[in-house]
Design an enzyme around this catalytic site. Structure first.
Site, PDB file in Angstrom:
ATOM      1  N   LEU A  83       0.961  -1.172   0.086  1.00 52.91           N
ATOM      2  CA  LEU A  83      -0.180  -0.095   0.069  1.00 52.91           C
ATOM      3  C   LEU A  83       0.793   1.222   0.008  1.00 52.91           C
ATOM      4  CD1 LEU A  83      -2.429  -1.006   2.483  1.00 52.91           C
ATOM      5  CD2 LEU A  83      -2.910  -0.853   0.296  1.00 52.91           C
ATOM      6  N   GLY A 113       7.065   3.531   3.702  1.00 57.41           N
ATOM      7  CA  GLY A 113       7.511   4.792   4.852  1.00 57.41           C
ATOM      8  C   GLY A 113       9.060   4.553   5.054  1.00 57.41           C
ATOM      9  N   LYS A 114       9.650   5.518   5.781  1.00 60.66           N
ATOM     10  CA  LYS A 114      11.328   5.339   5.965  1.00 60.66           C
ATOM     11  C   LYS A 114      11.531   3.950   6.523  1.00 60.66           C
ATOM     12  CE  LYS A 114      14.838   8.485   7.266  1.00 60.66           C
ATOM     13  NZ  LYS A 114      15.836   8.017   8.087  1.00 60.66           N
ATOM     14  N   VAL A 128       3.939  -0.911   3.951  1.00 57.11           N
ATOM     15  CA  VAL A 128       2.760  -1.229   4.522  1.00 57.11           C
ATOM     16  C   VAL A 128       1.811  -2.099   3.487  1.00 57.11           C
ATOM     17  CG1 VAL A 128       0.334  -0.378   5.342  1.00 57.11           C
ATOM     18  CG2 VAL A 128       2.753   1.033   5.763  1.00 57.11           C
ATOM     19  N   PHE A 133      -7.393  -0.530   7.732  1.00 61.66           N
ATOM     20  CA  PHE A 133      -7.206  -0.202   6.431  1.00 61.66           C
ATOM     21  C   PHE A 133      -7.907   0.893   5.858  1.00 61.66           C
ATOM     22  CE2 PHE A 133      -8.293  -1.172   1.844  1.00 61.66           C
ATOM     23  CZ  PHE A 133      -7.331  -0.553   1.347  1.00 61.66           C
ATOM     24  N   ASP A 190       1.326  16.550  15.247  1.00 59.70           N
ATOM     25  CA  ASP A 190       1.996  16.362  13.809  1.00 59.70           C
ATOM     26  C   ASP A 190       0.893  16.552  12.856  1.00 59.70           C
ATOM     27  OD1 ASP A 190       4.191  16.338  11.991  1.00 59.70           O
ATOM     28  OD2 ASP A 190       4.419  14.238  12.093  1.00 59.70           O
ATOM     29  N   GLU A 216      -0.168  14.910   5.263  1.00 60.65           N
ATOM     30  CA  GLU A 216       0.395  13.517   4.951  1.00 60.65           C
ATOM     31  C   GLU A 216       0.264  12.546   6.072  1.00 60.65           C
ATOM     32  OE1 GLU A 216       1.567  16.649   4.835  1.00 60.65           O
ATOM     33  OE2 GLU A 216       3.615  16.832   3.803  1.00 60.65           O
TER      34      GLU A 216
END
Ligand code: AMP
Length: 403
Positions: free
Chosen positions: A129, A132-133, A137, A202, A246, A250
């Site tokens: 999906l 990320g860093k 996923v 999900f 945060d 994003e």
């Protein structure tokens, strides 16, 4: 709410002894001792002031988790997953006997002490999906129930290298205790010798950031509806004394019916917080009180999220953040609360933004008043009727649900 300091302390003592390797098995055995270091991924003000390059929208490494149970992992079967909607899964679950209920049911109603020992072979793994860093996923399906979820696979060596164990622990601890329609659920986690795996709700329509870039900016009704959903989620978090810290497109995912889901709790903490030099998140979204350097005046509370909500509302409507510039200039503009709103934005929307982007945190409009602000009331009702039609009436507003 569990006592997080105790839980964090418990995590600190965890020694993760690896017994198996990942999908490509190996015989290595490694032991990780969780260290009690401070957040490592911080932005120093000194560095910031010296920099003039605009790297504002870069996504800071938000990484996840640690694991308590040493469950044995064997190779996972990779199969194709067909996707029923999460809504139909929940509907179905109401009609089935207890022993056949879905993952959601078990996770929602099971006592923490009876937590299920998850492992990779319990899932069919589907398409990736996103990345990320610290890992990828995947779409996945829990075999016994058919429940569709997302598995986030984090690599322990990368987490250790990035010195973000504490963040990961905090994120798991906080997110696993949250249950709200606009907050991404974390159903559970497990690990093998190389990876930590998070079982997540999900979010079928992916990142909000991509929707915003594609549409450039949102129509007022949609922006208002989104802000109402974010306000509902933040109200829930703040009631639980969690500040996200945060909030930005994003870090927001979109569910099957277009509903928003806050994710990425890597920077969230329990309020109030007296961390002094630590800054986190994208500079564009940082409130003035978090920009300040060390000093006893720099204590901040959950009102940081109100500022970010104002930035979010602006970006939804205008297509870019209000203080977007070089880092130095963004810093200055935020500190002075300097921004201009284009004329195409309605007076009501401008009013709400103005009430959120207030330098003094105590004077920012409270979330209760955001939900009843004329802009929200006007466009939300309109938007949600349209939205209801589009989703076949499956989705009810969070305002309705909350009341
Ligand atoms: P992250 O490591 O959290 O930044 O996730 C990387 C990417 O995977 C995100 O940008 C999303 O596109 C996707 N993703 C992460 N979590 C989910 C989820 N629960 N449902 C759907 N997509 C996700």
């Amino acid at each position: 709410m569990a006592d997080v300091s105790n839980l964090e302390a418990a995590f600190e003592r965890i020694t993760v002894t690896d017994e198996n390797d990942d999908l490509v098995a190996s015989s290595t055995t490694a032991t990780y001792h969780k260290s009690k270091g401070s957040l490592s991924t911080t932005v120093s003000l000194t560095g910031l002031a010296a920099s003039s390059s605009a790297v504002n929208r870069q996504k800071l490494p938000l990484q996840k988790l640690a694991a308590a149970n040493a469950s044995r992992i064997v190779n996972a079967s990779i199969t194709k997953v067909t996707l029923p909607s999460q809504a139909s899964q929940s509907r179905a679950s109401a009609d089935v006997p207890a022993h056949r209920r879905t993952l959601t049911d078990s996770v929602l109603y099971i006592q923490p002490s009876a937590a299920k020992q998850w492992s990779l072979p319990m899932f069919d793994i589907g398409k990736p999906l996103g990345k990320g860093k610290f890992g990828r996923v995947y779409l996945a399906k829990e075999k016994s129930t058919g429940f569709v979820c997302a598995l986030k696979v984090l690599h322990k060596d990368e987490i250790a290298q990035g010195k973000v164990e504490k963040q990961v622990r905090r994120e798991i601890e906080i997110q696993s205790h949250l249950a709200h329609p606009n907050v991404l659920r974390l159903f559970g986690h497990f690990h093998d010798n190389k990876r930590i795996i998070l079982i997540l709700e999900f979010a079928a329509k992916g990142e909000l950031y991509k929707h915003l870039r594609r549409e450039q900016r949102f129509p007022e009704w949609k922006a208002a509806q989104y802000i109402a959903q974010m306000a509902a989620a933040l109200k829930y978090l703040h009631r639980k004394h969690v500040m996200h810290r945060d909030i930005k497109p994003e870090n927001i995912l979109v569910g099957i019916h277009g509903e928003l889901k806050i994710s990425d709790f890597g920077w969230s903490v329990h309020a109030p917080n007296n961390r002094r030099n630590t800054m986190c998140g994208t500079l564009d979204y940082l409130p003035p009180e978090m920009l300040r350097g060390a000093g006893k005046e720099n204590f901040y509370n959950e009102k940081v999220d109100l500022w970010s909500l104002g930035v979010l509302a602006y970006e939804f409507l205008v297509g870019e953040a209000p203080f977007e510039d070089t880092q130095v200039m963004t810093y200055r503009k935020i500190a002075r609360g300097e921004y201009t709103v284009p004329n195409f934005v309605s007076a009501e929307a401008k009013d709400l933004i103005k009430r959120l982007l207030v330098i003094d945190p105590e004077k920012r409009i409270p979330l209760e008043d955001v939900e009843t602000h004329p802009w929200i009331v006007k466009y939300c009702q309109q938007g949600e009727r349209a939205f209801d039609r589009a989703s076949g009436g499956k989705f009810r507003s969070n305002l309705e649900r909350e009341s």
